[in-house]
Design an enzyme around this catalytic site. Structure first.
Site, PDB file in Angstrom:
ATOM      1  N   GLY A  69       0.794  -1.224   0.000  1.00  0.00           N
ATOM      2  CA  GLY A  69       0.000   0.000   0.000  1.00  0.00           C
ATOM      3  C   GLY A  69       0.825   1.272   0.000  1.00  0.00           C
ATOM      4  CB  VAL A  71       1.574   7.707   2.627  1.00  0.00           C
ATOM      5  CG1 VAL A  71       0.549   8.598   1.921  1.00  0.00           C
ATOM      6  CG2 VAL A  71       2.013   8.321   3.954  1.00  0.00           C
ATOM      7  CE1 TYR A  73      -0.879  10.924  12.551  1.00  0.00           C
ATOM      8  CE2 TYR A  73      -3.218  10.440  12.825  1.00  0.00           C
ATOM      9  CZ  TYR A  73      -2.027  10.949  13.320  1.00  0.00           C
ATOM     10  OH  TYR A  73      -1.980  11.475  14.594  1.00  0.00           O
ATOM     11  CB  SER A 134      -6.063   1.699   6.099  1.00  0.00           C
ATOM     12  OG  SER A 134      -6.598   2.988   5.878  1.00  0.00           O
ATOM     13  CB  ILE A 135      -6.340  -3.764   4.759  1.00  0.00           C
ATOM     14  CG1 ILE A 135      -7.662  -3.855   5.527  1.00  0.00           C
ATOM     15  CG2 ILE A 135      -5.621  -5.117   4.766  1.00  0.00           C
ATOM     16  CD1 ILE A 135      -8.663  -4.819   4.911  1.00  0.00           C
ATOM     17  N   GLY A 147      -1.207  -5.296   9.191  1.00  0.00           N
ATOM     18  CA  GLY A 147      -2.609  -5.633   9.407  1.00  0.00           C
ATOM     19  C   GLY A 147      -3.569  -4.518   9.066  1.00  0.00           C
ATOM     20  CB  ILE A 148      -6.872  -3.823   9.894  1.00  0.00           C
ATOM     21  CG1 ILE A 148      -7.198  -4.214  11.348  1.00  0.00           C
ATOM     22  CG2 ILE A 148      -6.973  -5.047   8.996  1.00  0.00           C
ATOM     23  CD1 ILE A 148      -8.033  -3.212  12.092  1.00  0.00           C
ATOM     24  CB  CYS A 165      -4.780   4.494   0.868  1.00  0.00           C
ATOM     25  SG  CYS A 165      -5.093   4.115   2.610  1.00  0.00           S
TER      26      CYS A 165
END
Length: 201
Positions: A69, A71, A73, A134-135, A147-148, A165
């Site tokens: 993926g 960037v 935060y 996000s993942i 992970g997430i 992302c």
């Protein structure tokens, strides 16, 4: 069996190092693990991360990570769950795992009466075109780490310093936008229950 560890607040890099070490030293008999925690403010770039997606980091540090993926935060009030799973032993492909994680997140949000969905070609979970989770994963020797990240009750302003992302002007949201008094402990418990029910059934 999955071992669940609630780790509290930890800086990103030491936890990243521990994930890598765990993954490199685990054996075919090692239990899978789920690490739940929060990070102090940090931007993390994925392996394919492009510098152009970091717009105005201000004083927040940027870490070049080895996950998939672009960037993103991390900050206090965001539930981070690191998924240390032997997908080879579980006969899972990485895309199947990502799909399962998305479905777990959707189920968690449903428990809070929040209707979420996925987007083709843009991993993660969305509510009304705003991203709420996000993942990003890495696979090494048939095992995953990273992970997430689920936005619970955090300061979303730092997301404005990046294209989250890799998507320009992507808006972010969080559970507290819908349930102002939501607690991290409550969300964490629902997430663990949903994760365990899917991976240990």
């Amino acid at each position: 069996m999955i071992k669940v560890s609630e780790l509290g607040m930890h800086p990103y890099v030491p936890i990243w190092d521990k994930m890598k070490n765990f993954t490199l030293t685990r054996t075919e008999h090692s239990d899978d693990e789920l690490w739940l925690l929060e990070h102090p403010p940090v931007y993390t770039q994925g392996q394919a991360g492009k510098a152009e997606h970091v717009l105005n980091p201000d004083a927040i540090p940027i870490v070049q990570s080895d996950r998939g993926g672009q960037v993103t935060y991390h900050g206090p009030g965001q539930l981070v769950a690191y998924v240390l799973v032997d997908i080879r032993r579980r006969n899972l492909g990485i895309r199947t795992l990502v799909s399962q994680l998305e479905q777990i997140l959707i189920a968690v949000l449903e428990r809070f009466q929040i209707k979420a969905s996925i987007r083709c070609g843009a991993p993660g979970v969305y509510v009304d075109d705003k991203k709420i989770a996000s993942i990003g994963l890495r696979v090494k020797n048939g095992c995953t780490y990273h992970g997430i990240a689920l936005n619970v009750a955090m300061d979303l302003a730092p997301f404005q310093g990046i294209n989250p992302c890799g998507f320009a002007k992507l808006e972010m949201t969080q559970i507290s936008d819908f349930i102002p008094d939501v607690s991290m402990a409550e969300v964490r418990k629902v997430f663990v229950d949903s994760f365990i029910s899917r991976f240990e059934r």
